[in-house]
Design a protein around this motif. Structure first.
Motif, PDB file in Angstrom:
ATOM      1  N   LYS A   1       7.571   3.065   9.279  1.00  0.00           N
ATOM      2  CA  LYS A   1       7.684   4.492   9.581  1.00  0.00           C
ATOM      3  C   LYS A   1       8.534   4.640  10.835  1.00  0.00           C
ATOM      4  O   LYS A   1       8.439   3.814  11.745  1.00  0.00           O
ATOM      5  CB  LYS A   1       6.288   5.089   9.827  1.00  0.00           C
TER       6      LYS A   1
ATOM      7  N   SER B   1      -1.732  13.809  -2.258  1.00  0.00           N
ATOM      8  CA  SER B   1      -2.659  14.922  -2.431  1.00  0.00           C
ATOM      9  C   SER B   1      -2.019  16.108  -3.160  1.00  0.00           C
ATOM     10  O   SER B   1      -2.677  16.816  -3.909  1.00  0.00           O
ATOM     11  CB  SER B   1      -3.136  15.383  -1.049  1.00  0.00           C
TER      12      SER B   1
ATOM     13  N   GLY C   1       0.329  13.868   5.779  1.00  0.00           N
ATOM     14  CA  GLY C   1      -0.786  13.012   6.180  1.00  0.00           C
ATOM     15  C   GLY C   1      -1.565  13.592   7.339  1.00  0.00           C
ATOM     16  O   GLY C   1      -1.198  14.625   7.890  1.00  0.00           O
TER      17      GLY C   1
ATOM     18  N   LYS D   1      -4.423   5.371  -3.825  1.00  0.00           N
ATOM     19  CA  LYS D   1      -4.173   6.806  -3.707  1.00  0.00           C
ATOM     20  C   LYS D   1      -2.809   7.196  -4.264  1.00  0.00           C
ATOM     21  O   LYS D   1      -1.939   6.354  -4.457  1.00  0.00           O
ATOM     22  CB  LYS D   1      -4.220   7.193  -2.232  1.00  0.00           C
ATOM     23  N   TYR D   2      -2.637   8.464  -4.479  1.00  0.00           N
ATOM     24  CA  TYR D   2      -1.317   9.066  -4.695  1.00  0.00           C
ATOM     25  C   TYR D   2      -1.336  10.374  -3.917  1.00  0.00           C
ATOM     26  O   TYR D   2      -2.398  10.814  -3.474  1.00  0.00           O
ATOM     27  CB  TYR D   2      -1.035   9.288  -6.194  1.00  0.00           C
TER      28      TYR D   2
ATOM     29  N   GLN E   1       1.596   3.594  -3.326  1.00  0.00           N
ATOM     30  CA  GLN E   1       1.135   4.985  -3.274  1.00  0.00           C
ATOM     31  C   GLN E   1       2.292   5.941  -3.536  1.00  0.00           C
ATOM     32  O   GLN E   1       2.146   6.955  -4.228  1.00  0.00           O
ATOM     33  CB  GLN E   1       0.526   5.274  -1.896  1.00  0.00           C
TER      34      GLN E   1
ATOM     35  N   SER F   1      -4.619   9.218  12.280  1.00  0.00           N
ATOM     36  CA  SER F   1      -3.807   8.437  11.341  1.00  0.00           C
ATOM     37  C   SER F   1      -3.907   6.953  11.691  1.00  0.00           C
ATOM     38  O   SER F   1      -3.225   6.469  12.591  1.00  0.00           O
ATOM     39  CB  SER F   1      -2.351   8.914  11.414  1.00  0.00           C
ATOM     40  N   PRO F   2      -4.782   6.224  10.988  1.00  0.00           N
ATOM     41  CA  PRO F   2      -5.032   4.834  11.377  1.00  0.00           C
ATOM     42  C   PRO F   2      -3.809   3.921  11.241  1.00  0.00           C
ATOM     43  O   PRO F   2      -3.704   2.920  11.947  1.00  0.00           O
ATOM     44  CB  PRO F   2      -6.159   4.389  10.438  1.00  0.00           C
ATOM     45  N   ASN F   3      -2.878   4.262  10.341  1.00  0.00           N
ATOM     46  CA  ASN F   3      -1.794   3.310  10.050  1.00  0.00           C
ATOM     47  C   ASN F   3      -0.516   3.526  10.855  1.00  0.00           C
ATOM     48  O   ASN F   3       0.349   2.653  10.879  1.00  0.00           O
ATOM     49  CB  ASN F   3      -1.444   3.376   8.562  1.00  0.00           C
TER      50      ASN F   3
ATOM     51  N   ASN G   1       3.373  11.380  11.610  1.00  0.00           N
ATOM     52  CA  ASN G   1       3.097  12.430  10.625  1.00  0.00           C
ATOM     53  C   ASN G   1       3.345  13.819  11.220  1.00  0.00           C
ATOM     54  O   ASN G   1       3.957  14.680  10.579  1.00  0.00           O
ATOM     55  CB  ASN G   1       1.639  12.342  10.146  1.00  0.00           C
TER      56      ASN G   1
ATOM     57  N   ARG H   1       0.831  -1.208   0.000  1.00  0.00           N
ATOM     58  CA  ARG H   1       0.000   0.000   0.000  1.00  0.00           C
ATOM     59  C   ARG H   1       0.865   1.258   0.000  1.00  0.00           C
ATOM     60  O   ARG H   1       0.699   2.134  -0.842  1.00  0.00           O
ATOM     61  CB  ARG H   1      -0.907  -0.003   1.241  1.00  0.00           C
TER      62      ARG H   1
ATOM     63  N   MET I   1       0.098  19.420   4.223  1.00  0.00           N
ATOM     64  CA  MET I   1      -0.841  18.278   4.179  1.00  0.00           C
ATOM     65  C   MET I   1      -0.173  17.013   3.652  1.00  0.00           C
ATOM     66  O   MET I   1      -0.661  15.904   3.875  1.00  0.00           O
ATOM     67  CB  MET I   1      -2.050  18.612   3.295  1.00  0.00           C
ATOM     68  N   MET I   2       0.944  17.165   2.937  1.00  0.00           N
ATOM     69  CA  MET I   2       1.635  15.985   2.384  1.00  0.00           C
ATOM     70  C   MET I   2       1.985  14.959   3.456  1.00  0.00           C
ATOM     71  O   MET I   2       2.081  13.771   3.179  1.00  0.00           O
ATOM     72  CB  MET I   2       2.953  16.398   1.710  1.00  0.00           C
TER      73      MET I   2
ATOM     74  N   ASN J   1      10.196  13.572   4.788  1.00  0.00           N
ATOM     75  CA  ASN J   1       9.419  12.350   4.967  1.00  0.00           C
ATOM     76  C   ASN J   1      10.238  11.105   4.592  1.00  0.00           C
ATOM     77  O   ASN J   1      10.070  10.031   5.157  1.00  0.00           O
ATOM     78  CB  ASN J   1       8.148  12.473   4.107  1.00  0.00           C
TER      79      ASN J   1
END
Ligand code: ACO
Length: 309
Positions: free
Chosen positions: A216, A108, A198, A105-106, A39, A204-206, A220, A35, A195-196, A134
């Motif tokens: 990670k 935003s 996240g 997704k890609y 992305q 942030s669920p992940n 974020n 995922r 916003m990049m 990031n």
């Protein structure tokens, strides 16, 4: 046994060593990496469009050569990252299908338009600057092929960031109209750049699982703060104002405080309703359709060689 495989996986993560393609991994680890890397790859490929828009109108041969090199690097990053997903069992054609059908997704950020040549500079400075923030920690990601890909990608991103900043410094030494153009582009790109990183940590669920697996290395919000702290002095050196009246140094925290991000705008862009979502995906789909004959010819050629061998 499954238990010993799982123990081996957990020990490897705990010891800060790398997981490699032949190692057993939990299915959710595999799915999370596919995922995120897919992305990321899609972002590099879609990210060619906003700047590619200026290649034919670059103001000089030098600027054109730099921009061409940069956009080609992004194609390279995308292909490199698709290869990393293949080591996890993903299929590149399938991922592209998911991108153009809106299932994956890609970033935003690539759904905003590039209205002037100053946007090329500001994308290098802010968007590639955010990408570096990031991505440098991803060089230490627990999955070997992704971590190694990020080392080279970060080196190239750093060239992209510098070319953008140098372009802006040149424009700031130019006419009042050029300075105005830089300020106006900065105003448009600042908030989308934040916003990049996240959603905020609470939404942030992940993050928690990805940090436990050392995919990670920071949340974020941590990376977003690092980016703000790094960028404010650069804006001062450049002579532009960041469009946030709440931006100020907080001596207690040793960081800059900044204003509230408009998360409703972020959500709209993720839902496909940003200024350029439809255009970006349609363009990608057209390129994919027009390339069908190349893929068919390459497959036929490979088949002929296999049969002859
Ligand atoms: N744009 C689009 N989608 C986003 C963005 C964004 N800026 N930020 C988060 N999301 C998505 C996540 O993919 C996730 O959706 P999903 O579960 O359907 O995949 C959802 O929003 C919730 O976010 P998180 O739980 O925080 O997701 P995650 O842990 O994956 O963190 C992040 C998001 C930080 C972007 C992470 O995936 C990452 O570091 N990716 C690698 C870097 C990357 O993709 N960079 C691309 C832009 S930079 C460039 O290419 C120049």
């Amino acid at each position: 046994t499954t238990e010993s495989l799982e123990t081996h996986f957990e020990r490897t993560i705990e010891a800060d060593q790398r997981i490699e393609p032949r190692d057993w991994v939990p299915e959710k680890y595999r799915a999370t990496l596919i995922r995120q890397i897919a992305q990321h790859a899609h972002s590099e490929i879609i990210g060619m469009q906003p700047e590619g828009n200026w290649i034919t109108r670059a103001p000089s041969l030098r600027r054109k050569a730099i921009l061409l090199a940069k956009v080609q690097d992004e194609a390279g990053h995308g292909l490199y990252l698709y290869s990393a997903t293949e080591t996890l069992g993903a299929d590149r054609g399938d991922l592209t299908e998911r991108l153009i059908s809106g299932k994956q997704k890609y970033s935003s950020i690539f759904n905003y338009p590039t209205l002037t040549f100053a946007d090329v500079g500001v994308i290098g400075w802010l968007v590639d600057g955010a990408a570096i923030c990031n991505q440098v920690p991803l060089c230490r990601c627990s999955y070997g092929p992704y971590a190694r890909a990020m080392i080279r990608i970060c080196k190239e991103e750093s060239f992209h960031q510098r070319q953008g900043y140098e372009l802006l410094m040149t424009m700031m030494r130019g006419t009042a109209a050029q300075r105005e153009m830089v300020q106006e582009a900065t105003n448009r790109w600042w908030w989308p750049s934040l916003m990049m990183f996240g959603p905020p940590d609470g939404d942030s669920p992940n993050t928690a699982q990805s940090m436990a697996w050392k995919i990670k290395r920071h949340t974020n919000d941590e990376l977003r703060q690092r980016f703000v702290d790094m960028t404010v002095p650069q804006a001062e050196a450049l002579g532009v104002t960041l469009p946030d009246p709440d931006l100020r140094w907080n001596a207690e925290r040793g960081s800059y405080d900044f204003g509230e991000i408009d998360w409703s705008e972020f959500k709209e862009v993720l839902r496909g309703n940003g200024p350029c979502n439809a255009q970006r995906v349609a363009h990608r789909k057209r390129a994919h359709d027009e390339g069908a004959w190349v893929r068919e010819a390459a497959a036929a050629h490979a088949r002929k060689h296999r049969e002859a061998a």
